[in-house]
Design a protein around this motif. Sequence first.
Motif, PDB file in Angstrom:
ATOM      1  N   TRP A 132      34.299  39.438  24.462  1.00  0.00           N
ATOM      2  CA  TRP A 132      34.733  39.777  25.811  1.00  0.00           C
ATOM      3  C   TRP A 132      35.528  38.640  26.429  1.00  0.00           C
ATOM      4  O   TRP A 132      35.306  37.458  26.147  1.00  0.00           O
ATOM      5  CB  TRP A 132      33.533  40.099  26.697  1.00  0.00           C
ATOM      6  CG  TRP A 132      32.862  41.376  26.321  1.00  0.00           C
ATOM      7  CD1 TRP A 132      31.789  41.533  25.479  1.00  0.00           C
ATOM      8  CD2 TRP A 132      33.239  42.695  26.747  1.00  0.00           C
ATOM      9  NE1 TRP A 132      31.465  42.866  25.361  1.00  0.00           N
ATOM     10  CE2 TRP A 132      32.335  43.603  26.124  1.00  0.00           C
ATOM     11  CE3 TRP A 132      34.227  43.190  27.577  1.00  0.00           C
ATOM     12  CZ2 TRP A 132      32.417  44.969  26.318  1.00  0.00           C
ATOM     13  CZ3 TRP A 132      34.304  44.554  27.789  1.00  0.00           C
ATOM     14  CH2 TRP A 132      33.406  45.428  27.156  1.00  0.00           C
ATOM     15  N   LEU A 133      36.441  38.992  27.302  1.00  0.00           N
ATOM     16  CA  LEU A 133      37.287  38.035  28.002  1.00  0.00           C
ATOM     17  C   LEU A 133      37.247  38.349  29.488  1.00  0.00           C
ATOM     18  O   LEU A 133      37.377  39.501  29.897  1.00  0.00           O
ATOM     19  CB  LEU A 133      38.724  38.135  27.492  1.00  0.00           C
ATOM     20  CG  LEU A 133      39.777  37.260  28.184  1.00  0.00           C
ATOM     21  CD1 LEU A 133      39.584  35.808  27.789  1.00  0.00           C
ATOM     22  CD2 LEU A 133      41.182  37.718  27.796  1.00  0.00           C
ATOM     23  N   PHE A 134      37.057  37.310  30.292  1.00  0.00           N
ATOM     24  CA  PHE A 134      37.053  37.467  31.745  1.00  0.00           C
ATOM     25  C   PHE A 134      38.017  36.460  32.350  1.00  0.00           C
ATOM     26  O   PHE A 134      37.941  35.268  32.053  1.00  0.00           O
ATOM     27  CB  PHE A 134      35.653  37.259  32.328  1.00  0.00           C
ATOM     28  CG  PHE A 134      35.614  37.328  33.836  1.00  0.00           C
ATOM     29  CD1 PHE A 134      35.526  38.550  34.478  1.00  0.00           C
ATOM     30  CD2 PHE A 134      35.674  36.171  34.597  1.00  0.00           C
ATOM     31  CE1 PHE A 134      35.511  38.622  35.863  1.00  0.00           C
ATOM     32  CE2 PHE A 134      35.653  36.228  35.978  1.00  0.00           C
ATOM     33  CZ  PHE A 134      35.567  37.465  36.614  1.00  0.00           C
ATOM     34  N   VAL A 135      38.937  36.932  33.197  1.00  0.00           N
ATOM     35  CA  VAL A 135      39.936  36.057  33.817  1.00  0.00           C
ATOM     36  C   VAL A 135      39.985  36.338  35.315  1.00  0.00           C
ATOM     37  O   VAL A 135      40.254  37.467  35.727  1.00  0.00           O
ATOM     38  CB  VAL A 135      41.334  36.287  33.209  1.00  0.00           C
ATOM     39  CG1 VAL A 135      42.358  35.382  33.899  1.00  0.00           C
ATOM     40  CG2 VAL A 135      41.324  36.028  31.709  1.00  0.00           C
ATOM     41  N   PRO A 136      39.714  35.347  36.167  1.00  0.00           N
ATOM     42  CA  PRO A 136      39.899  35.535  37.613  1.00  0.00           C
ATOM     43  C   PRO A 136      41.383  35.582  37.941  1.00  0.00           C
ATOM     44  O   PRO A 136      42.200  34.906  37.311  1.00  0.00           O
ATOM     45  CB  PRO A 136      39.228  34.301  38.218  1.00  0.00           C
ATOM     46  CG  PRO A 136      39.311  33.266  37.146  1.00  0.00           C
ATOM     47  CD  PRO A 136      39.223  34.002  35.833  1.00  0.00           C
ATOM     48  N   THR A 146      47.329  38.046  50.496  1.00  0.00           N
ATOM     49  CA  THR A 146      46.595  37.200  49.561  1.00  0.00           C
ATOM     50  C   THR A 146      45.576  38.064  48.843  1.00  0.00           C
ATOM     51  O   THR A 146      44.720  38.669  49.487  1.00  0.00           O
ATOM     52  CB  THR A 146      45.907  36.042  50.304  1.00  0.00           C
ATOM     53  OG1 THR A 146      46.904  35.243  50.938  1.00  0.00           O
ATOM     54  CG2 THR A 146      45.109  35.197  49.341  1.00  0.00           C
ATOM     55  N   SER A 147      45.686  38.128  47.531  1.00  0.00           N
ATOM     56  CA  SER A 147      44.856  39.030  46.735  1.00  0.00           C
ATOM     57  C   SER A 147      43.918  38.250  45.827  1.00  0.00           C
ATOM     58  O   SER A 147      44.279  37.211  45.280  1.00  0.00           O
ATOM     59  CB  SER A 147      45.731  39.946  45.870  1.00  0.00           C
ATOM     60  OG  SER A 147      46.589  40.728  46.679  1.00  0.00           O
ATOM     61  N   LEU A 148      42.735  38.801  45.671  1.00  0.00           N
ATOM     62  CA  LEU A 148      41.759  38.281  44.716  1.00  0.00           C
ATOM     63  C   LEU A 148      41.348  39.418  43.795  1.00  0.00           C
ATOM     64  O   LEU A 148      41.268  40.571  44.211  1.00  0.00           O
ATOM     65  CB  LEU A 148      40.530  37.718  45.433  1.00  0.00           C
ATOM     66  CG  LEU A 148      40.754  36.519  46.363  1.00  0.00           C
ATOM     67  CD1 LEU A 148      39.441  36.160  47.052  1.00  0.00           C
ATOM     68  CD2 LEU A 148      41.302  35.338  45.600  1.00  0.00           C
ATOM     69  N   GLY A 149      41.103  39.095  42.567  1.00  0.00           N
ATOM     70  CA  GLY A 149      40.694  40.121  41.616  1.00  0.00           C
ATOM     71  C   GLY A 149      40.244  39.508  40.307  1.00  0.00           C
ATOM     72  O   GLY A 149      39.999  38.306  40.210  1.00  0.00           O
ATOM     73  N   ALA A 150      40.147  40.349  39.310  1.00  0.00           N
ATOM     74  CA  ALA A 150      39.684  39.887  38.013  1.00  0.00           C
ATOM     75  C   ALA A 150      40.201  40.813  36.926  1.00  0.00           C
ATOM     76  O   ALA A 150      40.541  41.981  37.189  1.00  0.00           O
ATOM     77  CB  ALA A 150      38.159  39.826  37.965  1.00  0.00           C
ATOM     78  N   GLN A 170      42.002  45.519  34.955  1.00  0.00           N
ATOM     79  CA  GLN A 170      42.179  44.557  36.037  1.00  0.00           C
ATOM     80  C   GLN A 170      42.143  45.282  37.371  1.00  0.00           C
ATOM     81  O   GLN A 170      42.574  46.431  37.480  1.00  0.00           O
ATOM     82  CB  GLN A 170      43.474  43.775  35.895  1.00  0.00           C
ATOM     83  CG  GLN A 170      44.713  44.444  36.451  1.00  0.00           C
ATOM     84  CD  GLN A 170      45.839  43.452  36.691  1.00  0.00           C
ATOM     85  OE1 GLN A 170      45.911  42.415  36.055  1.00  0.00           O
ATOM     86  NE2 GLN A 170      46.736  43.793  37.595  1.00  0.00           N
ATOM     87  N   ALA A 171      41.618  44.595  38.374  1.00  0.00           N
ATOM     88  CA  ALA A 171      41.530  45.149  39.721  1.00  0.00           C
ATOM     89  C   ALA A 171      41.769  44.031  40.717  1.00  0.00           C
ATOM     90  O   ALA A 171      41.342  42.890  40.501  1.00  0.00           O
ATOM     91  CB  ALA A 171      40.166  45.790  39.959  1.00  0.00           C
ATOM     92  N   GLN A 172      42.451  44.366  41.806  1.00  0.00           N
ATOM     93  CA  GLN A 172      42.708  43.401  42.863  1.00  0.00           C
ATOM     94  C   GLN A 172      42.677  44.090  44.225  1.00  0.00           C
ATOM     95  O   GLN A 172      42.989  45.279  44.335  1.00  0.00           O
ATOM     96  CB  GLN A 172      44.072  42.729  42.675  1.00  0.00           C
ATOM     97  CG  GLN A 172      44.088  41.684  41.572  1.00  0.00           C
ATOM     98  CD  GLN A 172      45.374  40.885  41.602  1.00  0.00           C
ATOM     99  OE1 GLN A 172      46.433  41.400  41.270  1.00  0.00           O
ATOM    100  NE2 GLN A 172      45.281  39.637  41.989  1.00  0.00           N
ATOM    101  N   ARG A 173      42.319  43.295  45.218  1.00  0.00           N
ATOM    102  CA  ARG A 173      42.328  43.788  46.597  1.00  0.00           C
ATOM    103  C   ARG A 173      42.853  42.676  47.485  1.00  0.00           C
ATOM    104  O   ARG A 173      42.527  41.504  47.278  1.00  0.00           O
ATOM    105  CB  ARG A 173      40.934  44.212  47.042  1.00  0.00           C
ATOM    106  CG  ARG A 173      40.917  44.861  48.433  1.00  0.00           C
ATOM    107  CD  ARG A 173      39.540  45.350  48.813  1.00  0.00           C
ATOM    108  NE  ARG A 173      39.532  45.941  50.137  1.00  0.00           N
ATOM    109  CZ  ARG A 173      39.820  47.199  50.416  1.00  0.00           C
ATOM    110  NH1 ARG A 173      40.125  48.032  49.426  1.00  0.00           N
ATOM    111  NH2 ARG A 173      39.789  47.662  51.650  1.00  0.00           N
TER     112      ARG A 173
END
Length: 449
Positions: A132-136, A146-150, A170-173
């Motif tokens: 698995w790979l996780f990237v902020p 200004t968006s944050l997501g992963a 991927q998702a961002q808000r």
Amino acid sequence: MSAEHMTGRNGPGVTMARDGATHWDYPDFGSILEGWTGSESLCRRATERAVMPGVPLAAHRRVTTASASHIGAVARLHVGGLLPYVWRATIAVLLSLPPSIAYAQQDAPPSGATSPPGSQSDPPPVAGRSPWLFVPLVSSNPKLGTSLGAMVGYIHKFDAVSEPSLLALQAQRSNTSSRTLGLGGKAFWNENRDRLMVGIASGKVTNDYLDFLGTGQEVRSDENVRGYFLRYQHQIRPNWYIGGQALYSNYDVEGTDPTSEQILDMAGLAGEIASGVGLIVARDSRDNTSNPTQGALLQLHNFAFRESLGSDADFDVATGEVKWYTRTGDKNVLVLHGKMRLTHDAPASKQSTVELRGYTRGQYLGRNSLTLEAEDRYMFRPRWGAKLFAGLACLYGDGESCSGDNLYPMVGGGVFYVVKPASNMVITAELAKGDGENRGFYVNFGHRF
């Protein structure tokens, strides 16, 4: 920086982001956006269809570009002040990454694999390590604020020779109530003889027009967008691939209050669909597809958008692209990138745009486009690198040539971290400066090219 001071070449303009909150190397969601001019410019491309009677198209473009400057006006009041803090916070996060990240452990390198310049051999594989790979993800642009997501991905190798395959979500808000969601990936199998790229993208984008189409009216709209992309390639001889691709994109727009809805109806703004198919031929001699250090990629492909396929209009798009990589030292790689996009019978909203980092996709439009870029990547630590890049784009056709105001320069730099050495996967943080007030800040998974 106030909204009043954020101006572009042809008048006020959206200035910071290129093509949405992030750019994915797995897959290239720029292909999905081929159906519209750019994810930040969805309402602008619709307004360009509502050409004012008696006004030449060139003059109309100037009006719509100026009016589009107010997209995300509320967000702009915050982005300028937040950008230095977002940049410093991102660098701090990247610097805090340990040599062996729990969410991105290395697999054993494939036999004969080429490591990035300056990289050291990976440690022996440890039993039970996760694929698995996780990237902020962090992004700052005046369209989505200004968006944050992963991004969460799953890596798999179908055989010992093929490139690592990845399926990712991927998702961002953003702080402007905009949100995006994408699912896609690239698959390599049959000892790299077969390649598949798929993507699904959707989102809701909130726009604030302080001066809609130069009328002085304030309009607020919500746009729902979605797109689907599929590309398959098969190797016919060493390094040579042929295949096909298909694309569908759709968006609808509505006012968030009765007055805005009435103004949008009077302007003739409605949903728009683009649906097309095409062919692709490519020659790929790169040592890997994620973080190449030598070789080249040459590809030619097209999309034929037809009403018989569900598109709102019949038009054609042809694209030629080359990416060339060479080592200039033990720790240094030079990359050259060129791209040409040609359109035929395309409506104004489907024409070419400036695709350089530092510019908003869709802010500047022309019948055809030419993009040239150079990037130098230097590994200053085994898994850390820095980059400097520069580029020049032009929009031409319909009597316009690559000169004067049709030229768009760009310079920038950044850092990158090899998060998955065995799979050559990287995270990048970049700052880019275009002409005038155009600029961008990006934290992405993968290099831009």
